[in-house]
Scaffold this active site. Structure first.
Site, PDB file in Angstrom:
ATOM      1  N   TRP A 124       0.807  -1.219   0.000  1.00 23.99           N
ATOM      2  CA  TRP A 124       0.000   0.000   0.000  1.00 23.99           C
ATOM      3  C   TRP A 124       0.842   1.272   0.000  1.00 23.99           C
ATOM      4  CZ3 TRP A 124       1.970   2.233   4.242  1.00 23.99           C
ATOM      5  CH2 TRP A 124       2.407   1.406   5.273  1.00 23.99           C
TER       6      TRP A 124
ATOM      7  N   LYS B 112      -2.482  -7.698  -7.943  1.00 20.56           N
ATOM      8  CA  LYS B 112      -3.270  -7.637  -6.716  1.00 20.56           C
ATOM      9  C   LYS B 112      -2.782  -6.454  -5.897  1.00 20.56           C
ATOM     10  CE  LYS B 112      -3.225  -8.905  -2.515  1.00 20.56           C
ATOM     11  NZ  LYS B 112      -3.988  -7.793  -1.904  1.00 20.56           N
ATOM     12  N   PRO B 113      -3.553  -5.367  -5.911  1.00 23.13           N
ATOM     13  CA  PRO B 113      -3.162  -4.231  -5.079  1.00 23.13           C
ATOM     14  C   PRO B 113      -3.428  -4.562  -3.623  1.00 23.13           C
ATOM     15  CG  PRO B 113      -5.218  -3.757  -6.262  1.00 23.13           C
ATOM     16  CD  PRO B 113      -4.842  -5.173  -6.601  1.00 23.13           C
ATOM     17  N   ASP B 114      -2.826  -3.817  -2.723  1.00 25.62           N
ATOM     18  CA  ASP B 114      -3.194  -3.969  -1.313  1.00 25.62           C
ATOM     19  C   ASP B 114      -4.665  -3.571  -1.150  1.00 25.62           C
ATOM     20  OD1 ASP B 114      -1.891  -4.238   1.577  1.00 25.62           O
ATOM     21  OD2 ASP B 114      -3.470  -2.714   1.621  1.00 25.62           O
ATOM     22  N   SER B 115      -5.324  -4.204  -0.195  1.00 27.01           N
ATOM     23  CA  SER B 115      -6.762  -3.957  -0.026  1.00 27.01           C
ATOM     24  C   SER B 115      -7.085  -2.497   0.285  1.00 27.01           C
ATOM     25  CB  SER B 115      -7.306  -4.833   1.108  1.00 27.01           C
ATOM     26  OG  SER B 115      -7.090  -6.183   0.781  1.00 27.01           O
TER      27      SER B 115
ATOM     28  N   SER C 267       6.261  -7.211   2.946  1.00 25.89           N
ATOM     29  CA  SER C 267       7.092  -7.488   4.118  1.00 25.89           C
ATOM     30  C   SER C 267       7.907  -8.772   3.927  1.00 25.89           C
ATOM     31  CB  SER C 267       6.203  -7.630   5.348  1.00 25.89           C
ATOM     32  OG  SER C 267       5.343  -8.732   5.167  1.00 25.89           O
TER      33      SER C 267
ATOM     34  N   GLU D  45      10.712  -7.995  -3.307  1.00 25.38           N
ATOM     35  CA  GLU D  45      11.278  -6.733  -2.803  1.00 25.38           C
ATOM     36  C   GLU D  45      10.687  -6.544  -1.410  1.00 25.38           C
ATOM     37  OE1 GLU D  45      13.418  -4.890  -4.507  1.00 25.38           O
ATOM     38  OE2 GLU D  45      13.340  -6.116  -6.313  1.00 25.38           O
TER      39      GLU D  45
ATOM     40  N   GLU E  21      12.171  -3.319  11.623  1.00 30.21           N
ATOM     41  CA  GLU E  21      11.691  -2.225  10.783  1.00 30.21           C
ATOM     42  C   GLU E  21      10.460  -1.603  11.443  1.00 30.21           C
ATOM     43  OE1 GLU E  21       9.652  -3.486   7.190  1.00 30.21           O
ATOM     44  OE2 GLU E  21      10.650  -1.922   6.031  1.00 30.21           O
TER      45      GLU E  21
HETATM   46  P1  NAD Z   1       2.499  -7.155   3.378  1.00 31.38           P
HETATM   47  O1  NAD Z   1       3.517  -8.193   3.159  1.00 31.38           O
HETATM   48  O2  NAD Z   1       1.617  -7.257   4.557  1.00 31.38           O
HETATM   49  O3  NAD Z   1       1.520  -7.044   2.126  1.00 31.38           O
HETATM   50  C1  NAD Z   1       1.997  -6.848   0.808  1.00 31.38           C
HETATM   51  C2  NAD Z   1       0.995  -7.429  -0.176  1.00 31.38           C
HETATM   52  O4  NAD Z   1       0.943  -8.839   0.011  1.00 31.38           O
HETATM   53  C3  NAD Z   1      -0.438  -6.922   0.008  1.00 31.38           C
HETATM   54  O5  NAD Z   1      -1.046  -6.766  -1.238  1.00 31.38           O
HETATM   55  C4  NAD Z   1      -1.094  -8.048   0.783  1.00 31.38           C
HETATM   56  O6  NAD Z   1      -2.489  -8.109   0.594  1.00 31.38           O
HETATM   57  C5  NAD Z   1      -0.396  -9.254   0.169  1.00 31.38           C
HETATM   58  N1  NAD Z   1      -0.413 -10.449   1.024  1.00 31.38           N
HETATM   59  C6  NAD Z   1      -0.368 -10.506   2.372  1.00 31.38           C
HETATM   60  N2  NAD Z   1      -0.414 -11.783   2.780  1.00 31.38           N
HETATM   61  C7  NAD Z   1      -0.492 -12.555   1.677  1.00 31.38           C
HETATM   62  C8  NAD Z   1      -0.561 -13.959   1.445  1.00 31.38           C
HETATM   63  N3  NAD Z   1      -0.571 -14.825   2.442  1.00 31.38           N
HETATM   64  N4  NAD Z   1      -0.604 -14.401   0.177  1.00 31.38           N
HETATM   65  C9  NAD Z   1      -0.565 -13.536  -0.853  1.00 31.38           C
HETATM   66  N5  NAD Z   1      -0.526 -12.194  -0.704  1.00 31.38           N
HETATM   67  C10 NAD Z   1      -0.466 -11.707   0.553  1.00 31.38           C
HETATM   68  O7  NAD Z   1       3.301  -5.787   3.379  1.00 31.38           O
HETATM   69  P2  NAD Z   1       2.744  -4.311   3.616  1.00 31.38           P
HETATM   70  O8  NAD Z   1       2.476  -4.136   5.060  1.00 31.38           O
HETATM   71  O9  NAD Z   1       1.660  -4.010   2.663  1.00 31.38           O
HETATM   72  O10 NAD Z   1       3.979  -3.428   3.150  1.00 31.38           O
HETATM   73  C11 NAD Z   1       4.962  -3.025   4.032  1.00 31.38           C
HETATM   74  C12 NAD Z   1       6.203  -3.839   3.845  1.00 31.38           C
HETATM   75  O11 NAD Z   1       6.589  -3.853   2.477  1.00 31.38           O
HETATM   76  C13 NAD Z   1       7.375  -3.258   4.596  1.00 31.38           C
HETATM   77  O12 NAD Z   1       8.086  -4.287   5.204  1.00 31.38           O
HETATM   78  C14 NAD Z   1       8.195  -2.609   3.498  1.00 31.38           C
HETATM   79  O13 NAD Z   1       9.554  -2.469   3.812  1.00 31.38           O
HETATM   80  C15 NAD Z   1       7.966  -3.534   2.359  1.00 31.38           C
HETATM   81  N6  NAD Z   1       8.207  -2.870   1.083  1.00 31.38           N
HETATM   82  C16 NAD Z   1       9.292  -3.219   0.346  1.00 31.38           C
HETATM   83  C17 NAD Z   1       9.566  -2.561  -0.849  1.00 31.38           C
HETATM   84  C18 NAD Z   1      10.787  -2.891  -1.686  1.00 31.38           C
HETATM   85  O14 NAD Z   1      10.835  -2.476  -2.834  1.00 31.38           O
HETATM   86  N7  NAD Z   1      11.766  -3.605  -1.153  1.00 31.38           N
HETATM   87  C19 NAD Z   1       8.716  -1.558  -1.280  1.00 31.38           C
HETATM   88  C20 NAD Z   1       7.617  -1.233  -0.504  1.00 31.38           C
HETATM   89  C21 NAD Z   1       7.357  -1.904   0.674  1.00 31.38           C
END
Ligand code: NAD
Length: 515
Positions: free
Chosen positions: A155, A179-182, A231, A252, A384
């Site tokens: 997101w 799949k965008p974040d919700s 994450s 990433e 983090e």
């Molecule tokens: P997240 O991992 O919770 O969610 C990311 C995406 O994955 C969302 O669309 C979510 O719905 C989806 N997701 C979650 N669980 C899933 C599952 N079991 N199966 C499939 N999809 C699933 O991360 P977040 O809280 O949205 O983002 C923050 C994190 O992202 C931080 O740790 C940040 O450092 C990292 N991040 C990294 C980069 C990079 O380029 N390295 C860029 C942006 C954010």
């Protein structure tokens, strides 16, 4: 200037690749908490149907030349420039970030479209390499698309980390499911709308909003390659799922990024840039700085300048350039940041500035916060925060700064400020990080689209940007044509003699170029 109106979000909602939605989710304006619009919530069946449509469309798309595909992306880039204010409005509305952080997304999208459209025709061209035996073999390597690629996005930079990553996958000849974040579907849908207007066949790109555990999981179960940003914890789970299916993926992930400031660095510039480096998108940026190691002899002076610069930064809920720092995105984020600050102060950390929520500005605002005396026992010591929180650590030597900067499981980005550029580069090369910025925080590394970008350690697998950022969405295929003679002995030549000839030839091959 308010957020776009409800009709705009209804139009974008209709672009989601979901037929007959059973459920919808309200998306709220972060600055105010009011509902912007409803978005349909996808299911595994929606993913299956989008993947099937994608597969059908992909064969025709892959049959087009890379230059024809690039022309669509060039048109998309022009549309992004034309509609940049609208895109920034949408991004700001659903993330609550400041205008200039939204502009970073627009620029990222423009750079990605331009770079990949320019290099795709060359990088995707078949090329010849020396064959097993000269003259007898003509060996050509082709870059075949993977098929259907899943892009699962977070997101925090919802435009550039969704459609920005779809761009190279599309150019490589794939269909893409996003799949965008919700919390942030509208940014992806707004950019998808421009891709369709640029001439991208509709079924080649499907945006399927919905929960990760349902829609994201179904994508990984269905697609041929996964590009994930999020994450490290989710990345690990998805890597296992990809491993089960033996499909490729790149990830990433998170960071705990260090900045090093040494004696002789320009402290005024470093302090000012550190505000950008730490608090862009209110610190909700994977490559932003959460730890600053500063040489003890200049630590007080740097800290004073930095704290003054942080206090001068303006928090604001504005759809123009008047605010330096925007809001956190959600109650969850506000709780995480508040807990990290409370835990650190309870265990003896000193708050140099900030430390408090700011409901007077908006429901989810939190002050940019600088801590001293942070230890590994505190939650924010090694984990983090992903919020507006940075810790300053005085160190005795440059070597100690490097050692402590590297003392983390993460390895995403780092920033170095030293007495000369050369010294900065020398330090930077010793850091375990996928990108290092000398005399800046993160932006020049992000903006160097021709260079690989990604993480070491638990910060990632694979890279976005650079040639690999395109070629990872392809399968190399080697086609070898055997001419004149195959491996059978020519008529009248005994097998044993033929084997000796082949061995002599094989030994001689080392003198040929390319071996
Ligand atoms: P997240 O991992 O919770 O969610 C990311 C995406 O994955 C969302 O669309 C979510 O719905 C989806 N997701 C979650 N669980 C899933 C599952 N079991 N199966 C499939 N999809 C699933 O991360 P977040 O809280 O949205 O983002 C923050 C994190 O992202 C931080 O740790 C940040 O450092 C990292 N991040 C990294 C980069 C990079 O380029 N390295 C860029 C942006 C954010």
């Amino acid at each position: 200037m308010p957020a776009p109106d409800a009709a705009v979000f209804a139009r974008l909602s209709a672009l989601a690749a979901i037929d007959n939605p059973r459920d919808t989710r309200s998306i709220t304006e972060v600055f105010t908490g009011r509902v912007l619009g409803e978005v349909p919530v996808g299911t595994a069946a929606d993913v299956a149907s989008a993947a099937e449509d994608g597969r059908g469309a992909q064969a025709h798309w892959a049959a087009r030349t890379p230059s024809e595909r690039a022309a669509v992306l060039e048109r998309f880039r022009a549309l992004v420039v034309e509609h940049r204010e609208f895109l920034m409005d949408v991004v700001q509305a659903e993330t609550g970030k400041a205008r200039w952080a939204a502009q970073e997304e627009i620029m990222g999208l423009m750079f990605a479209a331009r770079y990949f459209a320019r290099v795709a025709p060359k990088l995707l061209s078949p090329y010849q390499v020396p064959g097993a035996f000269p003259v007898l073999n003509r060996t050509t390597v082709h870059a075949k698309p993977k098929g259907v690629v899943a892009v699962i996005a977070p997101w925090n930079y919802p435009l550039v980390l969704s459609i920005g990553d779809a761009i190279p996958a599309l150019l490589a000849g794939n269909a893409v499911l996003v799949k965008p974040d919700s919390q942030t579907p509208f940014s992806s849908l707004a950019a998808a709308e421009l891709l369709y207007r640029a001439g991208l066949p509709r079924h080649l790109l499907a945006v399927v909003p919905g929960p990760g555990a349902v829609v994201g999981k179904a994508m990984v179960d269905t697609c041929d390659y996964l590009m994930f940003t999020g994450s490290s914890a989710t990345g690990r789970k998805l890597a296992q799922q990809c491993g089960e299916r033996l499909i490729g993926f790149s990830a990433e992930l998170g960071g705990k990024n260090p900045m090093i400031v040494t004696r002789g660095a320009n402290l005024d510039k470093a302090a000012k840039a550190a505000v950008r480096a730490c608090f862009s998108n209110a610190g909700q940026l994977c490559i932003s700085i959460e730890r600053i190691y500063v040489q003890r002899s200049v630590a007080d002076e740097f800290t004073d300048k930095f704290v003054a610069a942080v206090e001068a930064a303006k928090l604001g809920a504005a759809y123009d350039g008047s605010a330096d720092i925007g809001s956190l995105i959600s109650q969850d984020q506000l709780e995480t940041v508040s807990k990290h600050v409370a835990d650190a102060t309870a265990k003896g950390a000193e708050v140099l500035t900030g430390g408090n929520p700011r409901p007077d500005i908006g429901p989810l605002f939190f002050e940019p916060t600088v801590l001293a005396e942070v230890t590994d026992e505190m939650d924010c010591g090694r984990n983090e925060t992903f919020g507006p929180l940075v810790s300053i650590y005085p160190v005795d030597t440059v070597e100690e700064a490097i050692e402590r900067a590297n003392d983390t499981e993460y390895g995403l980005n780092a920033s170095v400020w030293a007495q000369s550029k050369a010294e900065g580069e020398r330090i930077g090369k010793q850091l375990r990080a996928g990108t290092v910025c000398v005399d800046e925080g993160y932006a020049p590394a992000w903006g160097s689209t021709a260079a690989p970008m990604g993480g070491m350690g638990i910060s990632g697998v694979g890279r976005r940007h650079g040639p690999d950022g395109l070629l990872k969405f392809t399968e190399p295929q080697t086609v070898v044509v055997t001419r004149f003679l195959n491996l059978d002995p020519p008529p009248l030549v005994p097998q044993e003699v033929w084997q000796r000839v082949l061995m002599t030839l094989a030994r001689g091959l080392r003198f040929l170029p390319g071996r």
